[in-house]
Write a protein that holds these residues in place. Structure first.
Motif, PDB file in Angstrom:
ATOM      1  N   SER A  83      30.594 -15.674   9.218  1.00 40.73           N
ATOM      2  CA  SER A  83      30.271 -15.235  10.577  1.00 40.73           C
ATOM      3  C   SER A  83      29.559 -13.895  10.556  1.00 40.73           C
ATOM      4  O   SER A  83      28.969 -13.482  11.555  1.00 40.73           O
ATOM      5  CB  SER A  83      31.562 -15.122  11.402  1.00 40.73           C
ATOM      6  N   GLY A  84      29.622 -13.187   9.421  1.00 40.79           N
ATOM      7  CA  GLY A  84      28.987 -11.882   9.288  1.00 40.79           C
ATOM      8  C   GLY A  84      29.826 -10.977   8.411  1.00 40.79           C
ATOM      9  O   GLY A  84      30.843 -11.389   7.838  1.00 40.79           O
ATOM     10  N   ALA A  85      29.398  -9.710   8.286  1.00 45.89           N
ATOM     11  CA  ALA A  85      30.127  -8.747   7.446  1.00 45.89           C
ATOM     12  C   ALA A  85      29.969  -7.353   8.024  1.00 45.89           C
ATOM     13  O   ALA A  85      28.980  -7.052   8.713  1.00 45.89           O
ATOM     14  CB  ALA A  85      29.608  -8.794   6.014  1.00 45.89           C
ATOM     15  N   ARG A  86      30.959  -6.506   7.757  1.00 42.41           N
ATOM     16  CA  ARG A  86      30.873  -5.111   8.206  1.00 42.41           C
ATOM     17  C   ARG A  86      29.816  -4.375   7.382  1.00 42.41           C
ATOM     18  O   ARG A  86      29.766  -4.502   6.161  1.00 42.41           O
ATOM     19  CB  ARG A  86      32.230  -4.426   8.062  1.00 42.41           C
ATOM     20  N   VAL A  87      28.959  -3.589   8.065  1.00 44.97           N
ATOM     21  CA  VAL A  87      27.867  -2.872   7.407  1.00 44.97           C
ATOM     22  C   VAL A  87      28.417  -1.952   6.319  1.00 44.97           C
ATOM     23  O   VAL A  87      27.884  -1.873   5.203  1.00 44.97           O
ATOM     24  CB  VAL A  87      27.066  -2.070   8.442  1.00 44.97           C
ATOM     25  N   LYS A  88      29.503  -1.246   6.601  1.00 48.02           N
ATOM     26  CA  LYS A  88      30.071  -0.315   5.631  1.00 48.02           C
ATOM     27  C   LYS A  88      30.509  -1.033   4.356  1.00 48.02           C
ATOM     28  O   LYS A  88      30.349  -0.519   3.241  1.00 48.02           O
ATOM     29  CB  LYS A  88      31.269   0.412   6.262  1.00 48.02           C
ATOM     30  N   HIS A  89      31.018  -2.247   4.529  1.00 46.08           N
ATOM     31  CA  HIS A  89      31.439  -3.032   3.360  1.00 46.08           C
ATOM     32  C   HIS A  89      30.236  -3.497   2.561  1.00 46.08           C
ATOM     33  O   HIS A  89      30.271  -3.519   1.326  1.00 46.08           O
ATOM     34  CB  HIS A  89      32.261  -4.240   3.809  1.00 46.08           C
ATOM     35  N   VAL A  90      29.172  -3.919   3.257  1.00 47.76           N
ATOM     36  CA  VAL A  90      27.961  -4.340   2.549  1.00 47.76           C
ATOM     37  C   VAL A  90      27.418  -3.190   1.701  1.00 47.76           C
ATOM     38  O   VAL A  90      27.101  -3.357   0.516  1.00 47.76           O
ATOM     39  CB  VAL A  90      26.893  -4.830   3.548  1.00 47.76           C
ATOM     40  N   VAL A  91      27.320  -2.010   2.278  1.00 50.24           N
ATOM     41  CA  VAL A  91      26.805  -0.849   1.555  1.00 50.24           C
ATOM     42  C   VAL A  91      27.720  -0.521   0.372  1.00 50.24           C
ATOM     43  O   VAL A  91      27.267  -0.289  -0.756  1.00 50.24           O
ATOM     44  CB  VAL A  91      26.682   0.362   2.493  1.00 50.24           C
ATOM     45  N   GLY A  92      29.021  -0.533   0.610  1.00 52.94           N
ATOM     46  CA  GLY A  92      29.961  -0.185  -0.450  1.00 52.94           C
ATOM     47  C   GLY A  92      29.896  -1.125  -1.632  1.00 52.94           C
ATOM     48  O   GLY A  92      29.963  -0.694  -2.793  1.00 52.94           O
ATOM     49  N   THR A  93      29.799  -2.422  -1.394  1.00 54.77           N
ATOM     50  CA  THR A  93      29.766  -3.381  -2.505  1.00 54.77           C
ATOM     51  C   THR A  93      28.482  -3.267  -3.316  1.00 54.77           C
ATOM     52  O   THR A  93      28.460  -3.616  -4.492  1.00 54.77           O
ATOM     53  CB  THR A  93      29.885  -4.822  -1.981  1.00 54.77           C
ATOM     54  N   GLN A  94      27.411  -2.797  -2.700  1.00 59.79           N
ATOM     55  CA  GLN A  94      26.138  -2.687  -3.420  1.00 59.79           C
ATOM     56  C   GLN A  94      26.057  -1.407  -4.259  1.00 59.79           C
ATOM     57  O   GLN A  94      25.642  -1.454  -5.418  1.00 59.79           O
ATOM     58  CB  GLN A  94      24.971  -2.748  -2.429  1.00 59.79           C
ATOM     59  N   ILE A 101      30.313   7.276   1.414  1.00 67.19           N
ATOM     60  CA  ILE A 101      29.866   6.364   2.464  1.00 67.19           C
ATOM     61  C   ILE A 101      30.671   6.662   3.720  1.00 67.19           C
ATOM     62  O   ILE A 101      31.901   6.722   3.695  1.00 67.19           O
ATOM     63  CB  ILE A 101      30.073   4.895   2.054  1.00 67.19           C
ATOM     64  N   SER A 102      29.981   6.828   4.814  1.00 64.96           N
ATOM     65  CA  SER A 102      30.663   7.074   6.081  1.00 64.96           C
ATOM     66  C   SER A 102      29.955   6.297   7.180  1.00 64.96           C
ATOM     67  O   SER A 102      28.800   5.920   7.037  1.00 64.96           O
ATOM     68  CB  SER A 102      30.675   8.573   6.410  1.00 64.96           C
ATOM     69  N   GLY A 103      30.664   6.057   8.237  1.00 65.00           N
ATOM     70  CA  GLY A 103      30.070   5.338   9.357  1.00 65.00           C
ATOM     71  C   GLY A 103      31.139   4.537  10.107  1.00 65.00           C
ATOM     72  O   GLY A 103      32.332   4.603   9.795  1.00 65.00           O
ATOM     73  N   ASP A 104      30.677   3.791  11.089  1.00 60.32           N
ATOM     74  CA  ASP A 104      31.573   3.006  11.938  1.00 60.32           C
ATOM     75  C   ASP A 104      32.148   1.824  11.145  1.00 60.32           C
ATOM     76  O   ASP A 104      31.409   0.958  10.667  1.00 60.32           O
ATOM     77  CB  ASP A 104      30.797   2.485  13.150  1.00 60.32           C
ATOM     78  N   ASP A 105      33.463   1.804  11.010  1.00 60.46           N
ATOM     79  CA  ASP A 105      34.106   0.721  10.248  1.00 60.46           C
ATOM     80  C   ASP A 105      33.972  -0.638  10.928  1.00 60.46           C
ATOM     81  O   ASP A 105      34.127  -1.677  10.284  1.00 60.46           O
ATOM     82  CB  ASP A 105      35.599   1.024  10.046  1.00 60.46           C
ATOM     83  N   ASN A 106      33.723  -0.650  12.222  1.00 61.87           N
ATOM     84  CA  ASN A 106      33.726  -1.917  12.959  1.00 61.87           C
ATOM     85  C   ASN A 106      32.330  -2.467  13.246  1.00 61.87           C
ATOM     86  O   ASN A 106      32.197  -3.467  13.945  1.00 61.87           O
ATOM     87  CB  ASN A 106      34.467  -1.740  14.291  1.00 61.87           C
ATOM     88  N   LEU A 107      31.291  -1.809  12.721  1.00 62.66           N
ATOM     89  CA  LEU A 107      29.937  -2.293  12.945  1.00 62.66           C
ATOM     90  C   LEU A 107      29.689  -3.519  12.052  1.00 62.66           C
ATOM     91  O   LEU A 107      29.777  -3.442  10.830  1.00 62.66           O
ATOM     92  CB  LEU A 107      28.919  -1.197  12.621  1.00 62.66           C
TER      93      LEU A 107
END
Length: 361
Positions: free
Chosen positions: A316-327, A341-347
């Motif tokens: 259904s999608g993924a949190r942006v912060k998680h995408v950045v972190g895994t990369q 890494i910082s930002g909105d956890d719910n984006l």
């Protein structure tokens, strides 16, 4: 033969008939004292004539049926014939047996009632057969009422006359409203004509019937059923009735549809994945073998990380912060503070842009 000999001859004939009768024939006084007891009575009840003559007939009447004997004697005294009825009587061994009894008043030459004659038929064979049929009927009822399917029976021409309890619980109808062709009322209007035409062909041809269609539940909701009916034939091969069932397949249909949609999605994603891999190879070309190998490994690893994130979220999608972190974890030392890494956890981003962002990083 003289006229004086005729009554004696009649008496002999009567005695012969009584002695050879297969029915128990007994005579008794108005007080219930046994006066005659034929051989069939001996065989049926186990008491010999010597043991019973002069004794009360109540000897063979169970304790809980003594009132029945009182009523019989009262009717005989009033001149009534007690027509055949079924009851229980005792044998010499003390066991109860089912019998059919007829009692008639006996009169003397003047017409006065002086006693009663009783004929008893052994019903044990019929009783056992009846009990066996009842047991089979009870077993059928238990099976029919407890199977998960809706069940019904129709005559040879397709006139439905019996439904199990589950049919009425599901449809909220009654036998009066469903008998015959009343079942059409709970069929979906878009399907009922087709169903009627197909089932009529089965009634006419005698061939087994199968169809799939929606039936209306008592709350107005339609559910899909797989329905089958088979003919029951006599020894001559003629159809005597039809036995049918309706099995709810709504959940299976919905599951099959979901699987079909998932397979389409899998095929779509597989094609997209191949396109992405082709794009990675295209962007990595023109480098040395070692650089090409490193670039491909890193980009495919990044793609795999994105896939894991999306699988965890049912695509259904993924949190942006998680995408950045895994990369970035692939280029930063574990536990180091090289990157923060910082930002909105719910984006949250949808699947396709999440893949693109991972590849870009």
């Amino acid at each position: 033969m003289s006229d004086d000999q005729l009554p004696e001859l009649d008496a002999v004939r009567f005695a012969t008939i009584v002695a050879h009768s297969s029915d128990a024939i007994v005579s008794k006084t108005l007080e219930g004292i046994v006066q005659s007891w034929n051989p069939a009575a001996e065989r049926l009840f186990g008491w010999s004539a010597e043991e019973m003559i002069g004794e009360s007939i109540r000897r063979i009447v169970p304790p809980d049926r003594q009132g029945e004997e009182d009523a019989i004697l009262a009717r005989v005294c009033s001149g009534d014939i007690v027509p055949k009825f079924e009851t229980m009587r005792l044998t010499k061994s003390g066991s109860e047996i089912p019998v059919a009894v007829t009692v008639s008043p006996m009169r003397d030459a003047s017409g006065a009632i002086v006693g009663a004659s009783k004929i008893a038929n052994d019903l044990r064979g019929q009783y056992n057969l009846r009990e066996g049929l009842k047991e089979k009927s009870d077993q059928f009822t238990a099976l029919a009422e407890n199977i998960p399917q809706l069940a019904w029976i129709a005559d040879a021409k397709g006139h439905l006359y019996w439904y199990n309890r589950r049919w009425f619980d599901f449809t909220g109808t009654t036998l009066e409203s469903m008998e015959g062709w009343g079942w059409r009322k709970v069929h979906h209007p878009d399907h009922v004509d087709r169903v009627v035409e197909k089932v009529q062909r089965a009634w006419d041809s005698g061939e087994p019937w199968e169809d799939t269609f929606p039936l209306r539940r008592h709350d107005g909701v339609y559910r899909w059923f797989l329905s089958r009916a088979n003919p029951l034939r006599d020894e001559a091969g003629n159809v005597i009735l039809w036995c049918g069932t309706n099995t709810d397949i709504t959940d299976q249909r919905e599951a099959s549809e979901r699987i079909g949609l998932l397979m389409q999605e899998v095929n779509h994603r597989a094609r997209n994945m191949l396109a992405i891999v082709q794009a990675i190879i295209s962007r990595s070309s023109g480098r040395s073998a070692e650089a090409l190998s490193t670039s491909l490994r890193n980009r495919i690893r990044a793609l795999a990380s994105s896939q894991e994130l999306l699988n965890g979220g049912d695509w259904s999608g993924a949190r942006v912060k998680h995408v950045v972190g895994t990369q970035v974890m692939h280029v930063a030392e574990p536990g180091s503070d090289q990157l923060r890494i910082s930002g909105d956890d719910n984006l949250v981003m949808r699947a396709q842009p999440s893949e693109a962002l991972g590849l870009a990083i």
